[in-house]
Design a protein around this motif. Structure first.
Motif, mmCIF file in Angstrom:
data_model
loop_
_atom_site.group_PDB
_atom_site.id
_atom_site.type_symbol
_atom_site.label_atom_id
_atom_site.label_comp_id
_atom_site.label_asym_id
_atom_site.label_seq_id
_atom_site.Cartn_x
_atom_site.Cartn_y
_atom_site.Cartn_z
ATOM 1 N N ALA A 21 -9.239 11.196 -3.852
ATOM 2 C CA ALA A 21 -9.641 9.785 -3.967
ATOM 3 C C ALA A 21 -8.462 8.847 -3.724
ATOM 4 O O ALA A 21 -8.602 7.818 -3.055
ATOM 5 N N ALA A 22 -7.289 9.194 -4.228
ATOM 6 C CA ALA A 22 -6.101 8.362 -4.018
ATOM 7 C C ALA A 22 -5.682 8.396 -2.550
ATOM 8 O O ALA A 22 -5.289 7.367 -1.986
ATOM 9 N N ARG A 23 -5.762 9.572 -1.910
ATOM 10 C CA ARG A 23 -5.423 9.664 -0.483
ATOM 11 C C ARG A 23 -6.352 8.797 0.347
ATOM 12 O O ARG A 23 -5.920 8.073 1.246
ATOM 13 N N LYS A 24 -7.647 8.849 0.037
ATOM 14 C CA LYS A 24 -8.622 8.048 0.777
ATOM 15 C C LYS A 24 -8.398 6.556 0.541
ATOM 16 O O LYS A 24 -8.422 5.761 1.477
ATOM 17 N N ALA A 25 -8.141 6.168 -0.702
ATOM 18 C CA ALA A 25 -7.908 4.757 -1.024
ATOM 19 C C ALA A 25 -6.675 4.235 -0.296
ATOM 20 O O ALA A 25 -6.678 3.111 0.217
ATOM 21 N N LEU A 26 -5.631 5.041 -0.224
ATOM 22 C CA LEU A 26 -4.414 4.624 0.464
ATOM 23 C C LEU A 26 -4.669 4.453 1.958
ATOM 24 O O LEU A 26 -4.265 3.454 2.558
ATOM 25 N N ALA A 27 -5.373 5.407 2.562
ATOM 26 C CA ALA A 27 -5.689 5.312 3.990
ATOM 27 C C ALA A 27 -6.550 4.077 4.257
ATOM 28 O O ALA A 27 -6.288 3.325 5.203
ATOM 29 N N ASP A 28 -7.558 3.854 3.429
ATOM 30 C CA ASP A 28 -8.436 2.688 3.599
ATOM 31 C C ASP A 28 -7.663 1.380 3.430
ATOM 32 O O ASP A 28 -7.871 0.435 4.191
ATOM 33 N N ALA A 29 -6.772 1.328 2.450
ATOM 34 C CA ALA A 29 -6.014 0.100 2.178
ATOM 35 C C ALA A 29 -5.115 -0.284 3.347
ATOM 36 O O ALA A 29 -4.837 -1.462 3.561
ATOM 37 N N HIS A 30 -4.669 0.702 4.109
ATOM 38 C CA HIS A 30 -3.773 0.429 5.232
ATOM 39 C C HIS A 30 -4.448 0.607 6.584
ATOM 40 O O HIS A 30 -3.774 0.591 7.618
ATOM 41 N N GLY A 31 -5.776 0.775 6.579
ATOM 42 C CA GLY A 31 -6.524 0.910 7.825
ATOM 43 C C GLY A 31 -6.048 2.074 8.676
ATOM 44 O O GLY A 31 -6.041 2.000 9.900
ATOM 45 N N ALA A 32 -5.660 3.159 8.031
ATOM 46 C CA ALA A 32 -5.138 4.322 8.737
ATOM 47 C C ALA A 32 -6.177 5.436 8.786
ATOM 48 O O ALA A 32 -7.109 5.473 7.986
ATOM 49 N N ALA A 33 -5.971 6.336 9.718
ATOM 50 C CA ALA A 33 -6.887 7.466 9.872
ATOM 51 C C ALA A 33 -6.804 8.433 8.696
ATOM 52 O O ALA A 33 -7.795 9.059 8.334
ATOM 53 N N ASP A 34 -5.620 8.555 8.108
ATOM 54 C CA ASP A 34 -5.452 9.469 6.979
ATOM 55 C C ASP A 34 -4.293 9.008 6.101
ATOM 56 O O ASP A 34 -3.590 8.050 6.418
ATOM 57 N N CYS A 35 -4.120 9.706 5.020
ATOM 58 C CA CYS A 35 -3.095 9.352 4.031
ATOM 59 C C CYS A 35 -1.690 9.416 4.622
ATOM 60 O O CYS A 35 -0.880 8.517 4.404
ATOM 61 N N ALA A 36 -1.396 10.477 5.365
ATOM 62 C CA ALA A 36 -0.043 10.651 5.914
ATOM 63 C C ALA A 36 0.346 9.494 6.827
ATOM 64 O O ALA A 36 1.495 9.061 6.827
ATOM 65 N N ALA A 37 -0.618 8.965 7.581
ATOM 66 C CA ALA A 37 -0.337 7.824 8.461
ATOM 67 C C ALA A 37 -0.169 6.540 7.655
ATOM 68 O O ALA A 37 0.583 5.648 8.050
ATOM 69 N N ALA A 38 -0.867 6.432 6.539
ATOM 70 C CA ALA A 38 -0.802 5.221 5.713
ATOM 71 C C ALA A 38 0.423 5.201 4.809
ATOM 72 O O ALA A 38 0.837 4.135 4.360
ATOM 73 N N PHE A 39 1.008 6.351 4.538
ATOM 74 C CA PHE A 39 2.083 6.418 3.552
ATOM 75 C C PHE A 39 3.342 5.647 3.938
ATOM 76 O O PHE A 39 3.883 4.917 3.100
ATOM 77 N N PRO A 40 3.851 5.751 5.177
ATOM 78 C CA PRO A 40 5.061 4.979 5.516
ATOM 79 C C PRO A 40 4.899 3.465 5.335
ATOM 80 O O PRO A 40 5.763 2.834 4.715
ATOM 81 N N PRO A 41 3.777 2.849 5.789
ATOM 82 C CA PRO A 41 3.631 1.411 5.505
ATOM 83 C C PRO A 41 3.496 1.119 4.004
ATOM 84 O O PRO A 41 3.972 0.087 3.524
ATOM 85 N N TYR A 42 2.868 2.031 3.277
ATOM 86 C CA TYR A 42 2.766 1.871 1.824
ATOM 87 C C TYR A 42 4.156 1.906 1.199
ATOM 88 O O TYR A 42 4.505 1.042 0.377
ATOM 89 N N ALA A 43 4.965 2.879 1.586
ATOM 90 C CA ALA A 43 6.330 2.977 1.059
ATOM 91 C C ALA A 43 7.119 1.717 1.400
ATOM 92 O O ALA A 43 7.859 1.200 0.562
ATOM 93 N N GLU A 44 6.934 1.213 2.609
ATOM 94 C CA GLU A 44 7.636 -0.006 3.019
ATOM 95 C C GLU A 44 7.224 -1.185 2.149
ATOM 96 O O GLU A 44 8.051 -2.027 1.798
ATOM 97 N N SER A 45 5.953 -1.235 1.759
ATOM 98 C CA SER A 45 5.479 -2.325 0.900
ATOM 99 C C SER A 45 6.140 -2.273 -0.478
ATOM 100 O O SER A 45 6.195 -3.273 -1.177
ATOM 101 N N LEU A 46 6.647 -1.111 -0.843
ATOM 102 C CA LEU A 46 7.374 -0.939 -2.108
ATOM 103 C C LEU A 46 8.870 -0.801 -1.830
ATOM 104 O O LEU A 46 9.583 -0.094 -2.539
ATOM 105 N N GLN A 47 9.342 -1.488 -0.795
ATOM 106 C CA GLN A 47 10.752 -1.484 -0.390
ATOM 107 C C GLN A 47 11.255 -0.070 -0.142
ATOM 108 O O GLN A 47 12.379 0.282 -0.500
ATOM 109 N N ASN A 48 10.394 0.764 0.457
ATOM 110 C CA ASN A 48 10.722 2.166 0.733
ATOM 111 C C ASN A 48 11.217 2.899 -0.507
ATOM 112 O O ASN A 48 12.013 3.826 -0.422
ATOM 113 N N GLY A 49 10.739 2.451 -1.649
ATOM 114 C CA GLY A 49 11.117 3.109 -2.892
ATOM 115 C C GLY A 49 12.562 2.859 -3.285
ATOM 116 O O GLY A 49 13.017 3.368 -4.306
ATOM 117 N N GLU A 50 13.286 2.070 -2.481
ATOM 118 C CA GLU A 50 14.700 1.817 -2.774
ATOM 119 C C GLU A 50 14.823 1.087 -4.110
ATOM 120 O O GLU A 50 14.256 0.018 -4.308
#
Length: 158
Positions: A72-101
């Motif tokens: 459910a979290a993988r799907k929500a992340l992909a949907d939130a970033h308009g990506a085909a899957d979680c792995a594609a959505a993760f880098p923009p998600y990380a960037e939104s959190l300052q790449n975790g820096e």
């Protein structure tokens, strides 16, 4: 010589339990301090999963980050970033959190769902300049702690 599955299963379970039992939060005051709460202990495995999630943010590693989430979290992340899957959505998600820096795991709390049947670990993520939010983890059907709610991602009523 071929081993019976009845032999290998108990051996595999013994190895898994032994491998996961290295660090624990214990029942004494030090354990409660390490868990960041008074009362019940937060399992060390849940803390390691949260730390792994933060490390995947810092590396913008979608494969590693998504492996630490439930479906459910993988799907929500992909949907939130308009990506085909979680792995594609993760880098923009990380960037939104300052790449975790600068993001670190902070205070933790152990609770249960409304029915009292499922343990939930909430880990506050801390950053010196902003409040990234909290990460929620639960055990999956294999007993692994996985993220079920991510900071900044809505699960759409879940």
């Amino acid at each position: 010589m071929r081993r019976s599955p009845l032999f290998t299963l108990p051996l595999a379970l013994l190895l898994a339990v032994t491998a996961c039992s290295g660090e624990e939060t214990g029942g004494g005051d030090a354990g409660r301090e390490a868990a960041g709460q008074e009362g019940g202990d937060v399992p060390a495995e849940a803390l390691r999963a949260a730390e792994g999630f933060v490390a995947s943010l810092q590396a913008a590693d979608g494969e590693a980050g998504c492996a630490l989430m439930d479906e459910a979290a993988r799907k929500a992340l992909a949907d939130a970033h308009g990506a085909a899957d979680c792995a594609a959505a993760f880098p923009p998600y990380a960037e939104s959190l300052q790449n975790g820096e600068g993001v670190e795991t902070g205070e933790t709390a152990m609770s249960t769902d409304l029915g009292g049947d499922t343990s939930i670990v909430t880990v506050t993520l801390v950053h010196p300049e902003e409040d990234p939010g909290s990460l929620e983890l639960r055990q999956d059907s294999d007993g692994q702690w996985v993220a079920t709610r991510l900071p900044g991602v809505s699960l759409g009523g879940a």
